[in-house]
Design a protein around this motif. Structure first.
Motif, PDB file in Angstrom:
ATOM      1  N   THR A   1       0.954  -1.180  -0.077  1.00 39.34           N
ATOM      2  CA  THR A   1       0.054  -0.037  -0.125  1.00 39.34           C
ATOM      3  C   THR A   1       0.851   1.264  -0.021  1.00 39.34           C
ATOM      4  OG1 THR A   1      -0.230   0.267   2.579  1.00 39.34           O
ATOM      5  CG2 THR A   1      -1.701  -1.245   1.250  1.00 39.34           C
TER       6      THR A   1
ATOM      7  N   ILE B   1      -8.128   1.152   1.759  1.00 36.18           N
ATOM      8  CA  ILE B   1      -7.030   0.051   1.656  1.00 36.18           C
ATOM      9  C   ILE B   1      -7.147  -0.279   0.228  1.00 36.18           C
ATOM     10  CG2 ILE B   1      -6.123  -2.271   1.872  1.00 36.18           C
ATOM     11  CD1 ILE B   1      -7.527  -2.176   4.679  1.00 36.18           C
TER      12      ILE B   1
ATOM     13  N   THR C   1      -5.130   2.806  -1.468  1.00 34.89           N
ATOM     14  CA  THR C   1      -3.631   2.786  -1.527  1.00 34.89           C
ATOM     15  C   THR C   1      -2.976   1.618  -2.024  1.00 34.89           C
ATOM     16  OG1 THR C   1      -4.090   1.562   0.781  1.00 34.89           O
ATOM     17  CG2 THR C   1      -4.109   3.918   0.613  1.00 34.89           C
ATOM     18  N   HIS C   2      -3.786   0.536  -2.202  1.00 35.12           N
ATOM     19  CA  HIS C   2      -3.151  -0.533  -3.014  1.00 35.12           C
ATOM     20  C   HIS C   2      -3.179  -0.107  -4.368  1.00 35.12           C
ATOM     21  CE1 HIS C   2      -1.838  -4.693  -3.721  1.00 35.12           C
ATOM     22  NE2 HIS C   2      -2.888  -5.005  -4.501  1.00 35.12           N
TER      23      HIS C   2
END
Length: 280
Positions: free
Chosen positions: A139, A259, A262-263
């Motif tokens: 991430t 998440i 951000t990945h």
């Protein structure tokens, strides 16, 4: 570029490195289920502890050096709400440690300012960090991408995790966590997400499914978390930190979307579709 494609398809990278010297096993053993996360990885410490030169490197089962930032998969077996967490700072300790995003292999290193090791102050009535603190691999909070919900760019690091289980974990452990919610800290104009999670191996993990369960089973913990993040820089002469959403902890569903975002930023970084600056 071709070498990166298997990594992006599987979220599993294996990077060979130079042979090591002294290798110590990871501090945690395998948990319930087929295999515990830490059983897949080992750590190797180099340099004197509590010194600027200290580094904690990671190795896979084959003994090859790997990056905890890039090579440990984000998710566990594609299960919806089960993620790998890299522990950087054990609960009740004060030394600020972080994944070295700008160094080869991205070991855990001390945070240094003006040539000195950094330690967080004790925020009364607590000692050091009040959770096991670390990050989700794969991430990245893009410092050039404005988040739609906070209207601020990212802080140029992997997304942070506060693990609220009952155990004091060890630096370098790789554990499996359930995501429960998220707090949006605004640090000097940058979005610095703080995920709230619990280890799946915690004795009480089965009771926790969303942020409301933290309020129910650990009353006062979220309020203490908000207060800690608001005040922890004040002893250094800095102003109180601010928060998006008036300091409201957002739900698991919201956190999972953060998440995911951000990945995607990490994948763009790896494919050189964005400016990663000095990140290695």
């Amino acid at each position: 570029m071709l070498a990166l494609r298997p990594l992006l398809r599987t979220c599993w990278g294996r990077r060979a490195g130079s042979p090591g010297t002294v290798v110590r096993p990871g501090a945690a053993g395998a948990g319930p289920g087929p295999r515990g996360a830490m059983s897949l990885y080992r750590t190797e410490a180099r340099g004197p502890p509590r010194s600027p030169g200290f580094r904690l490197f990671f190795k896979n089962e084959a003994g090859h050096y790997i990056s905890p930032f890039h090579d440990i998969p984000l998710k566990v077996d594609s299960i919806e709400n089960l993620f790998n967490m890299v522990v950087e700072i054990p609960r009740w300790t004060n030394a600020k440690m972080e994944i070295a995003t700008e160094e080869p292999l991205n070991p855990i290193k001390p945070d240094i300012k003006d040539g000195k090791l950094r330690y967080v102050a004790n925020i009364f009535p607590h000692k050091g960090y009040i959770w096991n603190y670390g990050a989700l691999p794969q991430t990245w909070e893009d410092p050039r991408r404005k988040d739609k919900s906070t209207d601020c760019c990212g802080d140029d690091d992997p997304i942070d995790v506060c693990e609220i289980g009952s155990k004091v974990l060890s630096r370098g452990e790789v554990i499996r966590v359930k995501i429960l919610g998220v707090l949006a800290l605004i640090d000097q104009g940058e979005t610095d997400w703080k995920l709230i999670a619990i280890s799946v191996n915690d004795p009480e993990a089965s009771k926790f499914h969303d942020i409301e369960d933290v309020k129910k089973y650990k009353p006062g913990y979220l309020e203490a978390t908000l207060n800690w993040f608001r005040l922890y820089k004040v002893p250094d002469g800095k102003p109180e930190n601010q928060f998006a959403f008036n300091g409201e902890f957002k739900s698991k569903a919201f956190a999972l979307e953060v998440i995911k975002s951000t990945h995607e930023c990490w994948k763009a970084l790896l494919m050189k579709k964005c400016d990663g600056g000095a990140i290695n």
